[in-house]
Design an enzyme around this catalytic site. Structure first.
Site, PDB file in Angstrom:
ATOM      1  CE  LYS A  17       8.198  12.150  -9.343  1.00 60.66           C
ATOM      2  NZ  LYS A  17       9.038  12.245 -10.573  1.00 60.66           N
ATOM      3  CB  ALA A  42       1.646   9.584  -0.100  1.00 56.22           C
ATOM      4  CG  PHE A  84       2.669  -6.302   0.768  1.00 53.92           C
ATOM      5  CD1 PHE A  84       3.514  -5.220   0.871  1.00 53.92           C
ATOM      6  CD2 PHE A  84       2.459  -7.097   1.886  1.00 53.92           C
ATOM      7  CE1 PHE A  84       4.140  -4.913   2.069  1.00 53.92           C
ATOM      8  CE2 PHE A  84       3.081  -6.803   3.094  1.00 53.92           C
ATOM      9  CZ  PHE A  84       3.927  -5.715   3.182  1.00 53.92           C
ATOM     10  CD  GLU A 103       2.933  -0.012  -6.185  1.00 50.99           C
ATOM     11  OE1 GLU A 103       2.825   1.056  -6.806  1.00 50.99           O
ATOM     12  OE2 GLU A 103       2.177  -0.984  -6.354  1.00 50.99           O
TER      13      GLU A 103
END
Lengths: 737, 326
Positions: free
Chosen positions: A687, A511, A241, A691
């Site tokens: 994309k 990703a 995080f 988050e």
């Protein structure tokens, strides 16, 4: 061979839609999931290394000052104590994300309360922990500002367009509101840990890190080593995080100790040390101004924010990031100011910027909808700009309107202007709220090597990390789709700097960036296979382990002829996004219950609808969104770093007192994934999603609180005391509680 | 954590003898003590493990119930007699901690649970409770979770537990044994106010071991435990109310109330029952009860909200118990 692509143009080919294996996007389970839940995946501190010493960081209770002397002899006679490390290369702060260079040194120059300054090394952890508390030190301390409101601020960025003040004065409806948010902790489950080994001039460190290629450079620079001398291993990371973007103090300390002592050294931060010394999300003080015409069309948009950080840090919580383009309004004023104070380092905590910057705008939009007398979804739909309102650049793809509409339908949203206190169940007021969501899209240079092994299975290798997000699964799926293999026939190796450098996990880049590197490597393999068969690469179909072309079919092992075939994909961001606005979008819907007596707020259900390009794995993507929604609940209702007003130390530094949501706080969450293809975002049209799920949703909860009980709360988190006080002040005089 | 000696007590007398020694603490479930030892807040030279003593029984005690000091919170909360006759106790216990902690935590240990004050648990901060004479960091610091009743200039910490609040409402008693004597102390008098000796949480003396808590004969009535907190589990009370309330012919015949999160001890003010008993429930009456409760309340900025919160929580509980519509 290497296939290199610097993406300078959108890729509209949608190659992964034509490959036919059918694994891309599928909701496949994580290949490493069983290991994680059965405790057989090995985390940084868990390696059994013979002769390993244990180190405990020593912190000082000084807000600002300098350690003048450290008396090693005060502890060297204690049982088991081997050494005290107070090398000037020790780091007192973590490296910021993607710094790639040493964080602030030396540690003995103290800039915040509880800064680590030394390491005590002993045979056992218990001995080291006891000795760390006994280490005698002398220091000097000086006054230090700790309150962001107490210092002169510096401007970090600003956008000025037209005349916002004039627009506000002329507006048919306007909102001018100040909203505050408090600091947040990443609060990853796995504490920061490192196990360092120094052999023949080579340093090997098992650590819990998110972005290895940067971390390797940061560690080498900290230690005065060449990068080639450093190997980092982070195959499993128990959550980051943002707190593990850069190397933090334990990694450097463990390495220095191992180098000095010639023995393996393990350093695990205590939970309190993780809270007090790694990094925080800055508190924010935000002013939102909205000017609208009679129909609710925005004519002016203002967003100003004050955030803080330590002197010398370049990071400023980018609160305005998505405010630049989320809504229209030709008169714009966006301004970010930074206060230099002596609380611990402020850095990236999941979704820096939007995680606190969108929800405040969304509260202001809710207030504006009420003034206009309009359904808040309709107000938002009316103000989605055609192009970036300041730059004029078109959007590469944007599902905002669809997320609002389809999310509303799934949630069962009643389209009407808000009129609070419409529903009560016993002691509880019930209300619903909506918010838009946005998170800018980034990509980062990444390499991955894919090897087709003689038996027809494939190996994917990169130093990319899986911080719990599903990297192992999705990289296997990209390779499987491209090479015509089922996921069981693909092995993915991650988290080792001996492997080609990936993007790392941070800023939701992983990703799309590493997925693209794997994609490119597989393209290279397809070309090589096609060449062997004397067919064009686009005439070759790979499916279920077979190569098929016009007039022929061969099993992969046969085609490979006993030799492995290897290709490295090298993806680099280029000009494809230059004249475009590239961002992920979403919409949030929340139903809350607010206790009429105590102001306690419980979320009863939430729906999130998200568009973030191609979905690589519907299960892990949904999982990211579920995590994001859960963060929305903590952000809205409970999470707050409490800094002492006298010396600035962090008071609530454990999971009992820093309140992340518990199971009982998290109701049924519904996630809608609205598929799209974003040709500019990446060669695989994906994309980031990691988050997005927490960028705005706290605003939906805030708006639901208002809809429930009529209280507008302008401070996050909306704890019972704040909601209770706002209920008191909003209560019509004729009514009782 | 400091190195320490570990001894296991096989008999009660043995335990009492050992814990009478200086720098010696009794270990039961360990859910609080071990945490505090890790933080070096507690630094005993010797730990006396009393976990093997036969103090875990929950048994009839005349018309009442005797809960052994080593009965776990879970065992107590699910005991059929507790559920049937003392539901406020079951509710309070289940409002505390987590299932894992309740499985380990004991009755006696829970009574001795120490404060959650941020300054108490941080050994690099001043705290008169941890280190007498060092000062109180909370008074000018982060006082959000701190007391508003019965504070002293030395200490504004709260007793953090839930179980004891219900026991105070039920007027339970603590059985205490030592080598020399046994004694019984009402739960309402077991914890103390900080005064000038905030280091003493309760009346337990060195060498004294809690052996049981006894609950008096059941009184029936409506029994409620209301805990206000930011998240819905695993959080300490900002304010809590335990209520044992009965009405006959529309008037209070019983109003035993105790409050958590407000003071250094479970707060019980007998004047509240005196006010309520014989009166017809009404919002105005509840407000008067809150006036009594909060007479002399003092807050420290960050915890100002606890005063209106206590008033509202008391009203909420009494409305629920009596059916008065707000």
């Amino acid at each position: 061979m290497t296939v290199h692509l610097k993406q300078d143009a959108p890729d509209n080919r949608d190659v992964l839609d034509g490959t036919g294996q059918g694994v891309i996007g599928a909701p496949l389970p994580r290949p490493e999931g069983l290991m994680k839940v059965t405790g057989t995946a090995t985390y940084a501190a868990e390696y059994a290394v013979e002769g390993c010493l244990e180190g405990v960081l020593v912190t000082v209770p000084v807000t600002r000052g300098e350690v003048l002397s450290i008396d090693e002899h005060s502890v060297l006679t204690m049982p088991g104590v081997v050494a005290v490390i107070s090398d000037e290369r020790m780091t007192g702060r973590p490296a910021q994300g993607m710094a790639g260079e040493a964080p602030f040194q030396p540690a003995q120059e103290v800039c915040y309360w509880g800064q680590p300054v030394a390491l005590v090394v002993a045979d056992t952890f218990e001995q080291a922990r006891d000795a760390a508390k006994h280490l005698a030190m002398e220091w000097r301390s000086e006054d230090a500002p700790i309150d962001p409101a107490s210092v002169e601020t510096e401007e970090d960025e600003s956008t000025l367009q037209g005349d916002l003040a004039h627009a506000m004065a002329e507006a048919a409806h306007s909102v001018d509101v100040v909203i505050t948010t408090e600091g947040h902790a990443s609060a990853a489950m796995e504490p920061h840990a490192a196990l360092a080994q120094w052999n023949d001039g080579a340093l090997t460190v098992h650590a819990s890190l998110q972005m290895l290629k940067f971390n390797r450079a940061e560690l080498a620079d900290s230690l005065g080593l060449e990068e080639e001398q450093v190997r980092l291993l982070s195959p499993y990371v128990g959550g980051g995080f943002g707190s593990k973007l850069g190397v933090s103090q334990e990694v450097v300390a463990a390495s220095l100790a191992a180098m000095k002592l010639g023995r393996p050294v393990r350093v695990v931060m205590s939970r309190q040390q993780v809270f007090q010394t790694v990094e925080r999300r800055s508190e924010t003080h935000q002013r939102i101004r909205l000017a609208a015409d009679a129909e609710g069309k925005l004519t002016g948009f203002g967003h100003e924010a004050l955030v803080s950080n330590l002197p010398g840090e370049t990071f400023a919580e980018p609160v305005l990031q998505s405010s630049q383009f989320l809504y229209a309004g030709e008169n714009r004023l966006l301004k970010l100011d930074l206060a230099r104070i002596h609380r611990m380092t402020a850095g990236s905590v999941r979704a820096p910027g939007e995680a606190v910057g969108v929800q405040t705008v969304e509260q202001a939009m809710d207030m504006l909808a009420e003034k206009v007398g309009m359904d808040p979804i309709e107000l938002r739909l009316r103000n989605i700009p055609e192009v970036h309102p300041a730059k004029g650049t078109p959007f590469s793809s944007r599902k905002l309107a669809e997320c609002l509409r389809e999310g509303a339908a799934a949630f069962g949203w009643e389209p009407r202007p808000r009129a609070p206190r419409h529903t009560r169940e016993g002691e509880w007021w019930i209300g619903t709220g909506v918010a838009s969501g946005a998170r800018v899209h980034f990509v980062e240079e990444a390499k991955a090597r894919v090897t087709l092994r003689p038996d027809g299975t494939a190996l994917v290798e990169t130093d990319m990390t899986d911080i719990g997000t599903g990297t192992y699964a999705i990289l296997g799926q990209v390779a499987g789709e491209m090479l015509g293999l089922v996921p069981d026939d693909i092995e993915v190796r991650l988290g080792d700097t001996d492997l080609p450098p990936g993007s790392g996990s941070g800023g939701s880049v992983g990703a799309a960036s590493c997925g693209s590197a794997v994609f490119l490597a597989c393209q290279g393999l397809r070309e090589q296979l096609a060449k062997r068969l004397n067919v064009g690469a686009d005439e070759l179909a790979l499916k279920d382990g077979f190569a098929r072309w016009d007039g022929g079919e061969k099993a992969l092992p046969e085609l490979l002829g006993g030799e492995p075939l290897e290709c490295t994909g090298h993806f680099e961001p280029g000009a494809s996004t230059e004249d475009l606005t590239v961002s992920s979008f979403g919409a949030f819907f929340a139903e809350v219950a607010v206790n009429r007596w105590t102001g306690e707020t419980r979320v009863r259900r939430m729906t999130g609808a998200f568009g973030f390009g191609r979905v690589l794995n519907a299960r892990t993507a949904r999982s990211q969104c579920l995590g994001g929604l859960t963060w929305c609940i903590g952000n809205a209702l409970t999470e707050s770093l409490l800094f002492d007003p006298v010396d600035g130390h962090l008071a609530n530094c454990d999971l009992a007192e820093y309140h992340v949501p518990v199971n009982r706080d998290v109701p049924d969450l519904e996630v809608l994934l609205l598929e799209e293809r974003d040709a500019a975002a990446s060669p695989i049209q994906a994309k980031g999603v990691g988050e997005l799920g927490l960028c705005g949703g706290a605003g939906a909860i805030a708006n639901a609180i208002y809809d429930a009980c009529g209280a507008r709360v302008f401070a996050y988190p909306m704890t019972p005391d704040r909601v209770m006080a706002a209920m008191e002040s909003s209560r019509p005089p004729s009514e009782s509680t | 954590m400091r190195p320490f000696d570990y001894q296991r007590a096989e008999r009660l007398e043995h335990a009492a003898q050992l814990t009478g020694e200086p720098d010696t603490l009794a270990l039961a479930g360990g859910t609080n003590l071990v945490d505090l030892m890790k933080l070096q807040v507690e630094t005993p030279q010797t730990l006396v493990d009393i976990g093997r003593l036969s103090l875990g029984t929950i048994a009839e005690d005349g018309e009442g119930l005797r809960i052994g000091a080593l009965a776990t919170n879970t065992a107590t909360a699910v005991h059929p007699r507790v559920l049937a006759d003392y539901p406020v106790l079951a509710r309070a216990i289940l409002a505390g901690a987590t299932q894992q902690l309740r499985n380990k935590a004991t009755t006696g240990g829970n009574l001795c649970q120490r404060t959650r004050c941020y300054y108490f648990t941080n050994i690099d901060q001043p705290c008169n409770k941890r280190e007498p004479g060092s000062g109180c960091g909370a008074i000018k610091g982060i006082a959000r979770i701190h007391a508003v009743l019965g504070t002293s200039p030395q200490c504004i910490a709260t007793y953090p537990g839930d179980m004891a609040v219900a026991m105070a409402a039920l007027d339970a008693s603590v059985e205490i044994a030592s080598e020399r004597r046994s004694r019984t102390v009402p739960v309402r008098n077991f914890h103390r106010l900080p005064g000038d000796t905030p280091e003493k949480d309760n009346v337990l003396e060195p060498g004294e071991i809690i052996t049981a808590v006894t609950l008096p004969a059941p009184v029936g009535g409506v029994q409620l435990y209301r805990k206000v907190r930011e998240r819905s589990s695993y959080a300490f009370a900002l304010c809590s109310v335990a209520a044992v309330v009965d009405l006959e012919e529309g008037r209070f015949t019983r109003a035993d109330l105790a409050f958590g999160g407000l003071a250094h001890k479970p707060w019980h003010d007998p004047r509240i029952a005196d006010l309520l008993i014989g009166s017809e429930p009404s919002l105005a009456l509840f407000d008067k009860a809150a006036d009594l409760l909060l007479e002399g309340a003092e807050s420290y900025g960050e915890n100002d909200f606890k005063i209106p919160l206590a008033r509202r929580t008391l009203a909420a509980v009494l409305c629920e118990a009596t059916g008065v519509e707000p």
